[in-house]
Structures are given as C-alpha cells and as structure tokens.
Design a protein around this motif. Structure first.
Motif, PDB file in Angstrom:
ATOM      1  N   SER A  68     -25.999 -20.983 -10.435  1.00  0.00           N
ATOM      2  CA  SER A  68     -25.886 -20.433 -11.790  1.00  0.00           C
ATOM      3  C   SER A  68     -24.947 -19.242 -11.788  1.00  0.00           C
ATOM      4  O   SER A  68     -24.691 -18.628 -10.757  1.00  0.00           O
ATOM      5  CB  SER A  68     -27.259 -20.011 -12.318  1.00  0.00           C
ATOM      6  N   SER A 123     -21.824 -28.624 -14.071  1.00  0.00           N
ATOM      7  CA  SER A 123     -22.514 -27.523 -14.750  1.00  0.00           C
ATOM      8  C   SER A 123     -22.547 -27.705 -16.251  1.00  0.00           C
ATOM      9  O   SER A 123     -21.732 -28.420 -16.832  1.00  0.00           O
ATOM     10  CB  SER A 123     -21.840 -26.189 -14.415  1.00  0.00           C
ATOM     11  N   GLU A 144     -23.959 -20.551 -16.919  1.00  0.00           N
ATOM     12  CA  GLU A 144     -23.280 -21.754 -16.428  1.00  0.00           C
ATOM     13  C   GLU A 144     -24.158 -22.184 -15.267  1.00  0.00           C
ATOM     14  O   GLU A 144     -24.298 -21.462 -14.280  1.00  0.00           O
ATOM     15  CB  GLU A 144     -21.859 -21.407 -15.959  1.00  0.00           C
TER      16      GLU A 144
END
Length: 192
Positions: free
Chosen positions: A163, A132, A62
């Motif tokens: 992330s 995201s 993500e």
C-alpha cells in the motif's frame, strides 16, 4: 455397356464422397488454458478471509498485491470488488522497472466482482508485477497477524500485499505478508 460404366462410375464417386464425408478436423483438439484469477481463488479457497469492511475512510490508498507467474502468459482483464458503487483507478505495474503497464477505470457494483477486459498485456515468468486500486473503500482480509503471503494459486505466486497513502498513482512501497486490504485482481492465461 457405356451406361453401366457411367452408373458404376457415379456409384464409386458417390461412395467416395460418403466415405470421405468425415471431417478430418474433428480429430484435432484445441486445448485452451483456463483463465486464472489469483485473489478470487485465494478467497474462494479460504486462504484469506474477510474480517472487516471500510467505507469512506478519511485516507485514500494505492493498494494491492505483488505477484509473479510460473509461466509466460497474458493478462486480459483487471477486476475489483469494492463495498461501494463508484469508479476506481486500477493499475498494473512492472515492479522491477516501476513501469505502468496498464491503467483503467473500473465501475464497481457494490460488493460484486467487476472485471473489465483490456488489450492483452504479456507477462514473463519470474518477473515481479503489482496490481493496485486507488480507493478509500475496501475490505480487510486476515488482519490477525498470521503469515498469509507468499502463497501459490495455480500458475501465480502472490508474494505480498502493498500500500501507499495518497491519491497519486504511485507504486506501493509498504509491504506486509500478514494482511490484505482491498480486492483487486487480474485475469491471467498462461501460454501453452
């Protein structure tokens, strides 16, 4: 005499219509703010540069960027640029509350920027948001260690790249200001 008065009256009435035919609305100008695409602008302006491409990584992330606006406004579309044709989950978050504001699936067109309109999401100036994408296909920008973020583009301040490993829909927790992976973006329009 009566005929002359009627003709004169019609002539005056006709002149009034002609002189009033100008539409007063022509003087009113509607000013619309131009939509902003922060990450697209940073790439086009050369602030971040493409360094590498990853396809079918064994790890899914993500990933995206944290940002805030200098003005209240609306996000009206979410977009991606991915080096593969597939469907990807895109999520807009409120960082402070960790609330998911919008989730959609976007079909990518290998290497092209693909946007999907959404029901407008109101955002407030100064509040941190995160956009995201969940993917194992991504572009790598500015991996040379130089500081990239924070950086301003129009009414948006991009504060960093983030992330989180995995396919779960989880707000990223690992942040850096020297690199950017992926390519997820918003369409933002500031209020007047």
């Amino acid at each position: 005499m009566k005929t002359q008065k009627i003709i004169l009256g019609l002539l005056i009435l006709g002149l009034n219509f002609v002189s009033c035919s100008k539409n007063d609305d022509d003087d009113v100008q509607i000013v619309e703010n131009t939509p902003e695409y922060p990450m697209k602008s940073l790439i086009e302006d050369g602030v971040i540069e493409l360094k590498n491409t990853t396809l079918n990584s064994p790890n899914t992330f993500e990933l995206g960027y944290k940002f805030k606006s200098f003005k209240n406004g609306q996000i009206t579309a979410l977009g991606i640029r991915v080096p593969d044709n597939d469907i990807y989950r895109v999520t807009l978050w409120n960082v402070d509350t960790e609330e998911i504001l919008k989730t959609i699936n976007i079909t990518s067109s290998s290497g092209l920027l693909s946007f999907e309109d959404i029901e407008p999401v109101n955002i407030e100036s100064g509040t941190l948001y995160f956009i995201s994408i969940n993917t194992n296909d991504y572009y790598i920008f500015n991996d040379d260690g130089n500081v990239v973020f924070p950086v301003e583009t129009d009414n948006i301040l991009v504060t960093g790249y983030g992330s989180k490993l995995g396919q779960n829909q989880s707000l990223p927790t690992q942040f850096t200001n020297t690199a950017y992976l992926g390519m997820v973006d918003i369409k933002f329009t500031a209020n007047n």
